[in-house]
Enzyme design. Structure first.
Site, short mmCIF file in Angstrom:
data_model
loop_
_atom_site.label_atom_id
_atom_site.label_comp_id
_atom_site.label_asym_id
_atom_site.label_seq_id
_atom_site.Cartn_x
_atom_site.Cartn_y
_atom_site.Cartn_z
N GLU A 47 56.38 5.51 -21.03
CA GLU A 47 55.61 5.40 -22.26
C GLU A 47 55.48 3.95 -22.74
OE1 GLU A 47 57.15 8.07 -25.22
OE2 GLU A 47 56.77 9.83 -23.98
N CYS A 72 62.15 14.32 -28.16
CA CYS A 72 63.53 13.97 -28.48
C CYS A 72 64.00 12.76 -27.67
CB CYS A 72 64.45 15.16 -28.28
SG CYS A 72 64.46 15.84 -26.62
N HIS A 73 63.34 12.47 -26.56
CA HIS A 73 63.72 11.32 -25.74
C HIS A 73 63.44 10.00 -26.46
CE1 HIS A 73 59.46 12.05 -24.80
NE2 HIS A 73 59.36 10.74 -24.57
N TYR A 99 68.57 7.78 -34.58
CA TYR A 99 69.00 9.04 -35.20
C TYR A 99 69.08 8.88 -36.72
CZ TYR A 99 70.20 11.02 -30.66
OH TYR A 99 70.13 11.52 -29.38
N ASN A 112 66.55 20.83 -28.66
CA ASN A 112 65.09 20.90 -28.57
C ASN A 112 64.68 21.65 -27.29
OD1 ASN A 112 62.34 20.35 -28.37
ND2 ASN A 112 62.66 18.24 -27.73
#
Length: 167
Positions: free
Chosen positions: A155, A128-129, A97, A120
């Site tokens: 991912e 945002c993850h 962040y 979001n």
């Protein structure tokens, strides 16, 4: 606005939008939640929604790492700035962040950035993850921390810890 819902490994994905673009992508455990305008045939929804569904299904299948359909989220100018910055966080990486706040240019706005991140409306596509705590923790996620962890593992973000950017 039209909505299409499909099942994914994380629950039921709801995609809403119109010819101007996709405005909401969310996930739920309940297939009918918020789907009063759900259409059962993909051919009956706006083209951007159809394309979003195809690309999200490819993402879950492991054959897509980015998205290129039109987006049309509603939000304040500040939220739009944060969401645009999120689009620059690459697949398979994470960012804190604090680092996201620095990218936006105002380190003192960390709480506002975190709040915008949490609002979001375009789950997965505006990633945002990929935003985590400075200590590497999976802090806050509207869809539940288990979904955030699944997405990051999907991912390969955890496997690529050398790409973890905390500061």
């Amino acid at each position: 606005m039209t909505t299409f819902v499909f099942e994914s490994p994380l629950g039921f994905v709801r995609v809403s939008g119109d010819d101007n673009g996709v405005s909401v992508i969310s996930c739920t455990d309940i297939p009918t939640q918020g789907t009063a305008s759900k259409i059962d045939s993909i051919d009956l929804v706006a083209e951007p929604v159809q394309e979003a569904v195809r690309q999200l299904q490819d993402y879950f299948a492991g054959s897509r790492q980015s998205f290129d359909f039109p987006l049309n989220p509603s939000g304040t100018a500040f939220q739009q700035t944060v969401w645009k910055a999120l689009l620059d966080v690459p697949f398979g990486t994470t960012l804190s962040y604090l680092a996201l706040t620095r990218r936006i240019g105002d380190e003192k706005a960390i709480r506002a950035v975190a709040a915008a991140n949490g609002r979001n409306p375009l789950w997965i596509v505006v990633p945002c993850h990929r935003i985590i705590g400075s200590d590497g923790s999976l802090t806050g996620y509207a869809g539940g921390l288990w979904r955030k962890q699944w997405l990051l593992e999907h991912e390969g973000a955890f496997a690529r810890s050398s790409q973890l950017s905390l500061f």
